[in-house]
Structure formats: C-alpha cells, structure tokens
Design an enzyme around this catalytic site. Structure first.
Site, mmCIF file in Angstrom:
data_model
loop_
_atom_site.group_PDB
_atom_site.id
_atom_site.type_symbol
_atom_site.label_atom_id
_atom_site.label_comp_id
_atom_site.label_asym_id
_atom_site.label_seq_id
_atom_site.Cartn_x
_atom_site.Cartn_y
_atom_site.Cartn_z
ATOM 1 N N ASP A 24 0.823 -1.217 0.000
ATOM 2 C CA ASP A 24 0.000 0.000 0.000
ATOM 3 C C ASP A 24 0.854 1.263 0.000
ATOM 4 O O ASP A 24 0.336 2.369 -0.143
ATOM 5 C CB ASP A 24 -0.982 0.004 1.197
ATOM 6 C CG ASP A 24 -0.318 -0.223 2.540
ATOM 7 O OD1 ASP A 24 0.667 -0.995 2.601
ATOM 8 O OD2 ASP A 24 -0.779 0.358 3.532
ATOM 9 N N HIS A 25 2.186 1.112 0.128
ATOM 10 C CA HIS A 25 3.056 2.287 0.185
ATOM 11 C C HIS A 25 3.949 2.468 -1.023
ATOM 12 O O HIS A 25 4.619 3.483 -1.143
ATOM 13 C CB HIS A 25 3.906 2.250 1.467
ATOM 14 C CG HIS A 25 3.058 2.355 2.683
ATOM 15 N ND1 HIS A 25 2.867 3.538 3.359
ATOM 16 C CD2 HIS A 25 2.280 1.440 3.302
ATOM 17 C CE1 HIS A 25 2.021 3.333 4.359
ATOM 18 N NE2 HIS A 25 1.650 2.072 4.346
ATOM 19 N N HIS A 228 -4.387 6.491 6.871
ATOM 20 C CA HIS A 228 -4.113 5.051 6.862
ATOM 21 C C HIS A 228 -5.130 4.281 7.708
ATOM 22 O O HIS A 228 -4.794 3.398 8.492
ATOM 23 C CB HIS A 228 -2.687 4.807 7.377
ATOM 24 C CG HIS A 228 -2.123 3.457 7.019
ATOM 25 N ND1 HIS A 228 -2.330 2.339 7.792
ATOM 26 C CD2 HIS A 228 -1.355 3.053 5.982
ATOM 27 C CE1 HIS A 228 -1.699 1.312 7.237
ATOM 28 N NE2 HIS A 228 -1.105 1.720 6.139
HETATM 29 ZN ZN LIG Z 1 0.404 0.618 5.276
HETATM 30 ZN ZN LIG Z 2 3.043 -1.269 6.556
#
Ligand SMILES: [Zn+2]
Ligand SMILES: [Zn+2]
Length: 272
Positions: A24-25, A228
């Site tokens: 996700d990053h 997040h």
């Molecule tokens: Zn994350």
């Molecule tokens: Zn993470």
C-alpha cells in the site's frame, strides 16, 4: 491516475520518498516511473527508500526490457533516525525510524531560513539598482552614490519563518520520536485504529487515533493529519473525534484533500 485527477503535474516532482515495502506504500511507484518515461521526462528523478526497493525497480525494468529516458537516482535509506538524506538550498530532509513489522522510515522535512524580504518602498526611495538586490536579501547594507550607508534593517523585513513537516508512516506509537520533531508545523501520523482496538494495533504494529494525537501534543506540533485508516471503519468521524479530544487541530487525510503547511498554529487550507 490520481495525480491526473487532482491536476498534479509529474514534471514538478523531482524527489519521491518511500517509507517501506508494504504494497500500500509503493505499488504505485512503477506506474509513476513508467508514466514519466512515456511522457518524455528527461530531468533527474531522485527516489529514496530501502535498498530492496531498487532491486524491485531494476527487476521490473529488466523484465520489461525498458530503459528509462531520464536518470533515476536511487538513495538507499539507513535505518537510524536523524540521518540527513537530502539537502538543498531550500530544505533538509531527515529520517525518522518507525517501529513496524518490516523496516520503515518516516521523514522530517525542514525548510531552511529564507532570505530577507525587500521593502519595495525603500527600493524607490534610495534608487537601489536591481543587481544589488541579491546581496541585500542576504543581509548587506546599501551604499548610495553619495557614499551614505543605509543599514539593511531599514531596507528589508525579516524572512518568513521556516516551515516543517513530519511524516510518520506505519508504526507503533513511538513517543520518544516526539522530541525529534518538536515544534513541527504539520505532522502526518498514521491512525489505523480507534483506541478501543489497541490490541489489534499492537499486534499489527500500527497506531490508534488517540496515540497519533498524543504524539502531536507531546511534539507541540502546529497541526496534525491522521490517515491510513483500517477498512473496518466505514465512518471516519469517530477517529477524528478521538484524535481531537487530545489534539484539537487535527484533520483527516481523505483522498483528494490538500493541506498547506503554515508556520505555527495557523489554519491549514483544505480543499477537496
Ligand atoms: Zn500501510
Ligand atoms: Zn506497513
């Protein structure tokens, strides 16, 4: 695609900072790198991240038999806080080591003090030639044609106070890092869970909204953005409410929001 949707031009981006290698990053990075390539970028792009990120980039380029049209300069991050990883005329960027399931690094962006600002009324009054403006902005006095010295403080205003921004990516609550970012104008801190779910936060190396706010408060930050969020919360208001109970100057990092970094506790302009 999100950058196009929000009219953020790729060409304006010269530095990319990646905190860690959870998908996700960073999964969007290759798409961005290829888009820049296809759009004919020629200027350098600096990417900061864990060493393994460069392996991932290289393998993708290798197997697609692509060579980027622009120089990609990779800067591996060392895993200790306070390491200066980038410095230019305007700002310094330092690492903030997070406590996550895999190596993870946040970033502290600090603007350098700017030049003094010219008082334009005085410019006319003393007929100051343009070529002297640079040195006056740097603090020099002005000597006119008659040999009279006009002190710098009569010609200029103080520079705008330098601004700072700290990015706390995925991490357990690391209270000790507050002192590293004391007085920061704007902190982004992950807030994956509500404090009721603290056990889950501890098990997955994440923070709660309450903890994010505690860090901002301890750091005497100007403002806080939390983000997040776990998909278990369809409604984000309770997260915002929880953080604001400790640190009122908190906003939600929702998709498309823009924040400007202002010095002190001034407002953050936000438009979706
Ligand atoms: Zn994350
Ligand atoms: Zn993470």
């Amino acid at each position: 695609m999100q950058m196009m949707r929000y009219k953020i031009r790729h060409g304006k981006i010269n530095h990319v900072f990646i905190t860690h290698l959870h998908g996700d990053h960073y999964l969007g990075l290759m798409g961005l790198l290829y888009t820049m390539h296809l759009q004919g970028r020629t200027s350098e792009l600096h990417v900061f991240g864990q060493q393994e990120l460069m392996d991932i980039i290289e393998i993708q380029l290798r197997f697609s038999r692509s060579q980027l049209r622009y120089p990609l300069i990779f800067h591996p991050i060392k895993n200790y806080s306070g390491d200066i990883i980038h410095e230019d005329d305007d700002l310094v960027v330092r690492t903030l080591v997070m406590n996550h399931r895999i190596p993870c690094t946040g970033f502290h962006f600090q603007e350098k003090p700017g030049l003094r600002r010219i008082n334009t009324d005085k410019l006319k009054q003393y007929s100051i030639p343009v070529h002297q403006l640079d040195s006056i902005k740097r603090g020099a006095d002005f000597t006119d044609g008659m040999g009279r010295v006009v002190p710098n403080k009569e010609l200029t205003f103080d520079p705008a106070p330098p601004r700072s921004y700290a990015y706390f990516s995925d991490t357990l609550f690391e209270e000790d890092l507050a002192s590293d970012v004391e007085g920061t104008d704007l902190i982004y801190h992950e807030a994956t869970f509500l404090h009721d779910d603290i056990e889950r936060a501890l098990a997955t190396y994440h923070s709660t909204a309450l903890q994010a706010a505690m860090l901002a408060k301890k750091a005497k930050a100007g403002r806080l953005i939390i983000g997040h969020f776990s998909a278990r919360y369809p409604n984000l208001e309770p997260l915002l409410h929880e953080a604001r109970s400790i640190f009122p100057e908190t906003d939600l990092a929702t998709e498309g929001s823009r924040f400007s970094i202002e010095h002190g506790t001034k407002q953050v302009v936000k438009a979706v």
